[in-house]
Enzyme design. Structure first.
Site, PDB file in Angstrom:
ATOM      1  N   ARG A  45      -6.064  -3.249  -6.399  1.00  0.00           N
ATOM      2  CA  ARG A  45      -5.211  -2.639  -7.900  1.00  0.00           C
ATOM      3  C   ARG A  45      -5.127  -3.638  -9.031  1.00  0.00           C
ATOM      4  O   ARG A  45      -5.205  -2.868 -10.213  1.00  0.00           O
ATOM      5  CB  ARG A  45      -4.543  -2.241  -7.521  1.00  0.00           C
ATOM      6  CG  ARG A  45      -3.164  -1.252  -8.221  1.00  0.00           C
ATOM      7  CD  ARG A  45      -2.353  -0.304  -7.265  1.00  0.00           C
ATOM      8  NE  ARG A  45      -1.107   0.228  -8.315  1.00  0.00           N
ATOM      9  CZ  ARG A  45      -0.256   0.118  -8.340  1.00  0.00           C
ATOM     10  NH1 ARG A  45      -0.227  -1.170  -8.476  1.00  0.00           N
ATOM     11  NH2 ARG A  45       0.622   0.545  -9.128  1.00  0.00           N
ATOM     12  N   HIS A  49      -6.189  -1.854 -12.665  1.00  0.00           N
ATOM     13  CA  HIS A  49      -5.260  -1.882 -13.975  1.00  0.00           C
ATOM     14  C   HIS A  49      -5.370  -2.585 -14.848  1.00  0.00           C
ATOM     15  O   HIS A  49      -4.762  -3.067 -16.211  1.00  0.00           O
ATOM     16  CB  HIS A  49      -3.349  -2.534 -13.608  1.00  0.00           C
ATOM     17  CG  HIS A  49      -2.817  -0.900 -12.543  1.00  0.00           C
ATOM     18  ND1 HIS A  49      -1.732  -0.873 -12.769  1.00  0.00           N
ATOM     19  CD2 HIS A  49      -3.906   0.356 -12.131  1.00  0.00           C
ATOM     20  CE1 HIS A  49      -1.273   0.410 -12.413  1.00  0.00           C
ATOM     21  NE2 HIS A  49      -2.652   0.598 -11.093  1.00  0.00           N
ATOM     22  N   ASN A  77       3.088  -0.795 -13.948  1.00  0.00           N
ATOM     23  CA  ASN A  77       2.419  -1.728 -12.647  1.00  0.00           C
ATOM     24  C   ASN A  77       3.916  -2.862 -12.863  1.00  0.00           C
ATOM     25  O   ASN A  77       3.997  -3.123 -12.198  1.00  0.00           O
ATOM     26  CB  ASN A  77       2.208  -2.340 -14.238  1.00  0.00           C
ATOM     27  CG  ASN A  77       1.148  -2.250 -14.333  1.00  0.00           C
ATOM     28  OD1 ASN A  77       0.038  -1.540 -13.601  1.00  0.00           O
ATOM     29  ND2 ASN A  77       0.170  -2.726 -15.925  1.00  0.00           N
ATOM     30  N   HIS A 176      -7.614   3.960  -2.742  1.00  0.00           N
ATOM     31  CA  HIS A 176      -6.635   4.348  -2.013  1.00  0.00           C
ATOM     32  C   HIS A 176      -7.065   3.727  -0.100  1.00  0.00           C
ATOM     33  O   HIS A 176      -5.862   3.726   0.491  1.00  0.00           O
ATOM     34  CB  HIS A 176      -5.868   5.785  -2.261  1.00  0.00           C
ATOM     35  CG  HIS A 176      -5.730   5.225  -3.175  1.00  0.00           C
ATOM     36  ND1 HIS A 176      -5.545   6.473  -4.100  1.00  0.00           N
ATOM     37  CD2 HIS A 176      -5.604   4.687  -4.465  1.00  0.00           C
ATOM     38  CE1 HIS A 176      -5.099   6.466  -5.744  1.00  0.00           C
ATOM     39  NE2 HIS A 176      -4.911   5.182  -5.604  1.00  0.00           N
TER      40      HIS A 176
END
Length: 300
Positions: A45, A49, A77, A176
């Site tokens: 992740r 991001h 975040n 995910h």
């Protein structure tokens, strides 16, 4: 633009300047994930991001300074992104071995791949040679990352803004499979939505009360310790945990692809590797742009 950028990256970028770079990163990732399984998802992740906010330039790792507010405290975040310490550990090991050579942005890209592999997922060859940004953008982090409350159309456009097709968005959502989510993010879904298996909703409520327990974690698929296609199998039986997950299988344009992945793990794996390479190619800084940070948390 992506084509030009990716042409400047190369899988053997460190083969003479730091030949042990990849094995150092992999060793540290394996250690961290063995210690805490969830760290694999956290590192995957972090790379995502990073890349979705002004490209894969490690801007996400910069702490706030007097000159700019960084990305760490932006909505998507704050109290959520994690794994910074693992990146610090890797960076200090690399600095000992090859000072000033391996960028933080490349560490993020490789650590994401190594995490997926460590948890039983597919592998891919990571193009290297990204350099590190000297600034970060709180606002862009606020605005460019897709929300777990998004409907399908918003998810498609958030990814389209970064050059991804709707199928690639579905593929990347499959990351995910190793993730977990806080109760505060899924409360509305499990208490108010109807496109969820009722027994499954009841089981999630045990760990996610209607008030309180905001940071209690639930796995995003039923085999969250393993990178597999269970995420898609779960969507088909209305066991998507976040609103945005179930949107991928809810009578819309992406249903057939979710169905295919639920039955064809090999296809998901192969598509995932390709989509990750494409994500890692988002506007990297190359050549003399940016810098190679000594400490991933601050500019040189």
């Amino acid at each position: 633009m992506l084509g030009i950028a990716s042409a400047q990256l190369s899988s053997n970028f460190y083969s003479s300047s730091c030949p042990t770079a990849l094995s150092i990163i992999q060793g540290a990732v394996n250690t961290a994930v063995s210690k805490e399984n969830r760290m694999g998802a956290s590192l995957l992740r972090l790379h995502f991001h990073d890349c979705f906010v002004n490209g894969c330039d490690a801007s996400v790792l910069l702490d706030d300074t007097t000159n700019f507010t960084g990305e760490k405290t932006a909505g998507p975040n704050n109290d959520s992104l994690r794994g910074y310490e693992v990146i610090d550990t890797i960076k200090s090991q690399l600095e000992k071995q090859c000072p000033g050579v391996v960028s933080c942005a490349d560490i993020l890209a490789v650590a994401a791949r190594d995490s997926v592999v460590r948890l039983g997922g597919t592998t891919w060859t990571v193009p290297l040679g990204r350099r590190d940004a000297t600034t970060a953008s709180f606002n862009d982090a606020q605005n460019n990352l897709p929300s777990p409350f998004s409907d399908l159309s918003a998810l498609i456009s958030a990814f389209s803004n970064k050059g991804f097709t709707a199928p690639e968005m579905v593929t990347l959502s499959g990351g995910h499979t190793i993730g977990q989510v806080k109760c505060s993010i899924i409360r509305t879904r499990i208490y108010n939505e109807t496109n969820i298996d009722s027994n499954f909703a009841a089981s999630l409520k045990k760990n996610c009360p209607s008030t309180g327990g905001d940071s209690n974690l639930s796995p995003l698929d039923q085999t969250a310790r393993v990178f597999d296609n269970t995420y898609f199998k779960d969507l088909v039986i209305k066991k998507g945990v976040m609103h945005s997950d179930q949107q991928l299988f809810n009578g819309g344009s992406t249903d057939s692809q979710v169905n295919t992945y639920s039955q064809n793990s090999a296809m998901f794996f192969s598509d995932f590797g390709s989509a990750m390479i494409k994500m890692g190619n988002l506007s990297p800084l190359t050549g003399s742009n940016g810098e190679i940070r000594t400490n991933c948390r601050k500019t040189n």
